[in-house]
Design an enzyme around this catalytic site. Structure first.
Site, PDB file in Angstrom:
ATOM      1  N   GLY A   1       0.831  -1.177   0.105  1.00 46.69           N
ATOM      2  CA  GLY A   1       0.004   0.003  -0.007  1.00 46.69           C
ATOM      3  C   GLY A   1       0.993   1.113   0.099  1.00 46.69           C
ATOM      4  O   GLY A   1       0.918   1.817   1.055  1.00 46.69           O
TER       5      GLY A   1
ATOM      6  N   SER B   1       1.278   3.737  -3.272  1.00 49.09           N
ATOM      7  CA  SER B   1       0.698   4.496  -4.237  1.00 49.09           C
ATOM      8  C   SER B   1      -0.628   5.033  -3.804  1.00 49.09           C
ATOM      9  O   SER B   1      -1.567   4.286  -3.205  1.00 49.09           O
ATOM     10  CB  SER B   1       0.363   3.974  -5.548  1.00 49.09           C
ATOM     11  OG  SER B   1       1.742   3.538  -6.137  1.00 49.09           O
TER      12      SER B   1
ATOM     13  N   GLU C   1      12.316  -4.851  -3.527  1.00 44.58           N
ATOM     14  CA  GLU C   1      11.393  -5.124  -4.618  1.00 44.58           C
ATOM     15  C   GLU C   1      11.839  -4.910  -5.880  1.00 44.58           C
ATOM     16  O   GLU C   1      11.349  -5.635  -7.042  1.00 44.58           O
ATOM     17  CB  GLU C   1      10.269  -3.971  -4.378  1.00 44.58           C
ATOM     18  CG  GLU C   1       9.058  -4.128  -5.486  1.00 44.58           C
ATOM     19  CD  GLU C   1       7.952  -3.037  -5.040  1.00 44.58           C
ATOM     20  OE1 GLU C   1       8.088  -2.393  -4.522  1.00 44.58           O
ATOM     21  OE2 GLU C   1       7.305  -2.760  -6.107  1.00 44.58           O
TER      22      GLU C   1
HETATM   23  C1  LIG Z   1       0.860  -2.966 -12.847  1.00 45.22           C
HETATM   24  C2  LIG Z   1       0.972  -2.420 -11.928  1.00 45.22           C
HETATM   25  C3  LIG Z   1       1.198  -2.831 -10.413  1.00 45.22           C
HETATM   26  C4  LIG Z   1       1.009  -1.745  -9.446  1.00 45.22           C
HETATM   27  N1  LIG Z   1       1.102  -2.336  -8.272  1.00 45.22           N
HETATM   28  C5  LIG Z   1       1.443  -1.282  -6.996  1.00 45.22           C
HETATM   29  C6  LIG Z   1       1.214  -2.009  -5.872  1.00 45.22           C
HETATM   30  O1  LIG Z   1       0.942  -3.182  -5.610  1.00 45.22           O
HETATM   31  N2  LIG Z   1       1.079  -0.863  -4.852  1.00 45.22           N
HETATM   32  C7  LIG Z   1       1.503   0.297  -4.977  1.00 45.22           C
HETATM   33  O2  LIG Z   1       1.487   0.987  -3.872  1.00 45.22           O
HETATM   34  N3  LIG Z   1       1.512   0.892  -6.151  1.00 45.22           N
HETATM   35  C8  LIG Z   1       1.470   0.045  -7.243  1.00 45.22           C
HETATM   36  N4  LIG Z   1       1.418   0.655  -8.708  1.00 45.22           N
HETATM   37  C9  LIG Z   1       1.712   1.955  -8.710  1.00 45.22           C
HETATM   38  C10 LIG Z   1       2.794   2.215  -9.435  1.00 45.22           C
HETATM   39  O3  LIG Z   1       4.128   2.227  -8.285  1.00 45.22           O
HETATM   40  C11 LIG Z   1       2.902   3.771  -9.834  1.00 45.22           C
HETATM   41  O4  LIG Z   1       2.088   3.754 -10.805  1.00 45.22           O
HETATM   42  C12 LIG Z   1       4.036   4.512 -10.269  1.00 45.22           C
HETATM   43  O5  LIG Z   1       4.806   4.626  -8.992  1.00 45.22           O
HETATM   44  C13 LIG Z   1       3.811   5.924 -10.916  1.00 45.22           C
HETATM   45  O6  LIG Z   1       3.121   6.578 -10.163  1.00 45.22           O
HETATM   46  P1  LIG Z   1       1.728   7.388 -10.845  1.00 45.22           P
HETATM   47  O7  LIG Z   1       0.891   6.347 -11.439  1.00 45.22           O
HETATM   48  O8  LIG Z   1       1.062   8.121  -9.762  1.00 45.22           O
HETATM   49  O9  LIG Z   1       2.284   8.202 -12.160  1.00 45.22           O
HETATM   50  P2  LIG Z   1       2.803   9.619 -11.795  1.00 45.22           P
HETATM   51  O10 LIG Z   1       3.810   9.533 -10.442  1.00 45.22           O
HETATM   52  O11 LIG Z   1       1.811  10.650 -11.890  1.00 45.22           O
HETATM   53  O12 LIG Z   1       3.830   9.769 -13.140  1.00 45.22           O
HETATM   54  C14 LIG Z   1       3.338  10.055 -14.457  1.00 45.22           C
HETATM   55  C15 LIG Z   1       4.535  10.355 -15.367  1.00 45.22           C
HETATM   56  O13 LIG Z   1       5.353  11.375 -14.986  1.00 45.22           O
HETATM   57  C16 LIG Z   1       6.785  10.704 -14.768  1.00 45.22           C
HETATM   58  N5  LIG Z   1       7.479  11.399 -13.453  1.00 45.22           N
HETATM   59  C17 LIG Z   1       6.809  11.662 -12.297  1.00 45.22           C
HETATM   60  N6  LIG Z   1       7.940  12.441 -11.565  1.00 45.22           N
HETATM   61  C18 LIG Z   1       8.874  12.407 -12.103  1.00 45.22           C
HETATM   62  C19 LIG Z   1      10.145  13.089 -12.214  1.00 45.22           C
HETATM   63  N7  LIG Z   1      10.405  13.527 -10.953  1.00 45.22           N
HETATM   64  N8  LIG Z   1      10.978  13.139 -12.982  1.00 45.22           N
HETATM   65  C20 LIG Z   1      10.567  12.579 -14.229  1.00 45.22           C
HETATM   66  N9  LIG Z   1       9.565  12.053 -14.689  1.00 45.22           N
HETATM   67  C21 LIG Z   1       8.535  12.016 -13.624  1.00 45.22           C
HETATM   68  C22 LIG Z   1       6.725   9.375 -14.468  1.00 45.22           C
HETATM   69  O14 LIG Z   1       7.731   8.711 -14.621  1.00 45.22           O
HETATM   70  C23 LIG Z   1       5.458   8.737 -15.388  1.00 45.22           C
HETATM   71  O15 LIG Z   1       5.973   8.619 -16.686  1.00 45.22           O
HETATM   72  C24 LIG Z   1       1.202  -0.442  -9.896  1.00 45.22           C
HETATM   73  C25 LIG Z   1       1.338   0.071 -11.134  1.00 45.22           C
HETATM   74  C26 LIG Z   1       1.097  -0.940 -12.108  1.00 45.22           C
HETATM   75  C27 LIG Z   1       1.162  -0.288 -13.709  1.00 45.22           C
END
Ligand SMILES: Cc1cc2nc3c(=O)[nH]c(=O)nc-3n(C[C@H](O)[C@H](O)[C@H](O)COP(=O)(O)OP(=O)(O)OC[C@H]3O[C@@H](n4cnc5c(N)ncnc54)[C@H](O)[C@@H]3O)c2cc1C
Length: 386
Positions: free
Chosen positions: A132, A134, A251
């Site tokens: 938990g 994101s 991880e």
């Molecule tokens: C299949 C799958 C399984 C997942 N399972 C889990 C889980 O079990 N538990 C959990 O907690 N989360 C989980 N996640 C979530 C995952 O960790 C997040 O989707 C990921 O960390 C990106 O966060 P976000 O989706 O909020 O995108 P954002 O953080 O909003 O990012 C959007 C875009 O902006 C870019 N970006 C953001 N900040 C920066 C920066 N500082 N510099 C350059 N580029 C940047 C990112 O690279 C991305 O391309 C999962 C995701 C997927 C796809």
């Protein structure tokens, strides 16, 4: 012969390498009749019964101490078992997170009571965990999480907030949640803590989210005044950030960040081998797959060696994940290109199923567990470049 067999599997102590033969024998029997189009799901394949069958053979919690039900083996032993599971496309998802990171986290930061309560059940395949971290608006910028636990009258906590993309929340018993226990989101790394949340408690609502392929692997999880015991806190109150960073090394470094497309690669290799005269291009590609795999595997093993030495190789793990997921994404694209060579060829149905599945799934490889851009930022910082 599979892609992985093209290199001599070296770099692992003999007593750990010795695990490979019995695991292979077990997998040949357990998965012999499972078609590649199913096995291609690899570590996204969920089968609690299969996880318990592994546990019965002592192959869950391999690195956890014997007093807590584990096997007391090194991270190399776990590497060997996982390498075989992933190569065979075994359905490991049920226990994956508990075995990979929740168990080691509890071992490192938990109280004796927590260790005795959770770890033996993880090793028996009876306690499945989800991550938990994101939240809506807090993915890459994890320190901005808003889910909050406040002290309850009479002890314990009340938990309110929302998590998203939580893999397997609907099929897990517990979540280890990163939450705010003091201060405000602007305080960033200060005031964060980790809590073990029993997902059967009142006030927890779990809604699976459908992905591109129609699967429901991840979920939204809502906490509405969830009552938690004092014992839900894992580690120190306010030290959640440091703990989560250490957890991410577990991880990100394993073979699952390299091997997600190998069942597809093996299906394609079988197809190429069945040709009377495989094309130059196909043979070159097969060689490239094997060469990339050998390098990445050596890097993943080097990170494993650091874990064995008790180090926390956060930057190295980010590097392996970034390069590993690039390899995993390259495989379906390169195979699709190679198959384009002969548009009239009759392709085996299982190869097509594997290719379609991995092609749809592969964009997520470089998002789950931390995005490519964020990892590259960490690597640059680790190298002193920013
Ligand atoms: C299949 C799958 C399984 C997942 N399972 C889990 C889980 O079990 N538990 C959990 O907690 N989360 C989980 N996640 C979530 C995952 O960790 C997040 O989707 C990921 O960390 C990106 O966060 P976000 O989706 O909020 O995108 P954002 O953080 O909003 O990012 C959007 C875009 O902006 C870019 N970006 C953001 N900040 C920066 C920066 N500082 N510099 C350059 N580029 C940047 C990112 O690279 C991305 O391309 C999962 C995701 C997927 C796809």
């Amino acid at each position: 012969m599979r892609v992985i067999d093209a290199e001599a599997l070296a770099g692992i102590p003999a007593e750990d390498e010795a695990l490979r033969a019995p695991v292979r024998a077990f997998l040949a029997e357990a998965l012999g009749a499972v078609p590649a189009g199913v096995r291609v799901q690899s570590w996204s394949g969920y089968d609690a019964g299969f996880s318990r069958a592994l546990a019965a053979r002592g192959w869950l919690g391999l690195t956890l101490p014997r007093e807590y039900g584990g096997a007391g083996r090194s991270a190399f032993a776990r590497f060997v078992v996982n390498e075989e599971l992933l190569n065979a496309g075994a359905p490991v998802f049920a226990h994956w997170i508990a075995d990979r990171q929740s168990g080691p986290l509890i071992l490192k930061y938990g109280t004796e009571a927590q260790k005795h309560f959770y770890l033996p059940r993880i090793c028996r395949g009876e306690a499945f965990f989800c991550i938990g971290m994101s939240e809506p608006g807090s993915g890459s910028d994890l320190a901005s999480v808003r889910t909050r636990a406040t002290r309850a009258e009479g002890g314990g906590w009340r938990l309110n907030g929302r998590k998203i993309w939580t893999t397997n929340a609907h099929r897990s018993h517990y979540m280890i949640a990163l939450v705010r226990t003091s201060g405000a989101p602007e305080d960033r790394h200060e005031g964060l803590s980790q809590l073990i949340v029993d997902l059967s408690l009142p006030g927890v609502t779990i809604r699976p989210i459908q992905d591109l392929q129609g699967d429901r692997h991840f979920c939204e999880v809502f906490f509405d005044d969830v009552p938690l015991d004092e014992s839900a806190l894992i580690g120190q109150e306010g030290s959640g950030w440091a703990q989560v960073v250490a957890e991410l090394a577990f991880e990100r470094s394993g073979p699952e960040r390299i091997y997600s497309s190998l069942v597809l690669a093996d299906e394609w290799l079988s197809f190429v081998r069945a040709q009377e005269l495989p094309s130059q291009r196909s043979m070159l590609l097969a060689g490239r797959f094997a060469a990339h795999l050998a390098t990445l595997r050596a890097m993943s093993l080097a990170v494993t060696a650091k874990l064995v030495r008790g180090e926390s190789p956060v930057v190295e793990a980010a590097l392996v994940k970034d390069l590993g997921t690039e390899f995993e994404q390259w495989i379906p694209a390169a195979i699709a290109d190679a198959l384009d060579e002969d548009p009239d060829a009759v392709l085996p149905a299982e190869l097509l199923k594997c290719l379609a599945y991995v092609t749809h799934l592969s964009p997520s490889f470089s998002i789950r567990g931390g995005t490519r851009e964020v990892l590259r930022g960490m690597i640059a910082r680790g190298l002193g470049l920013r």
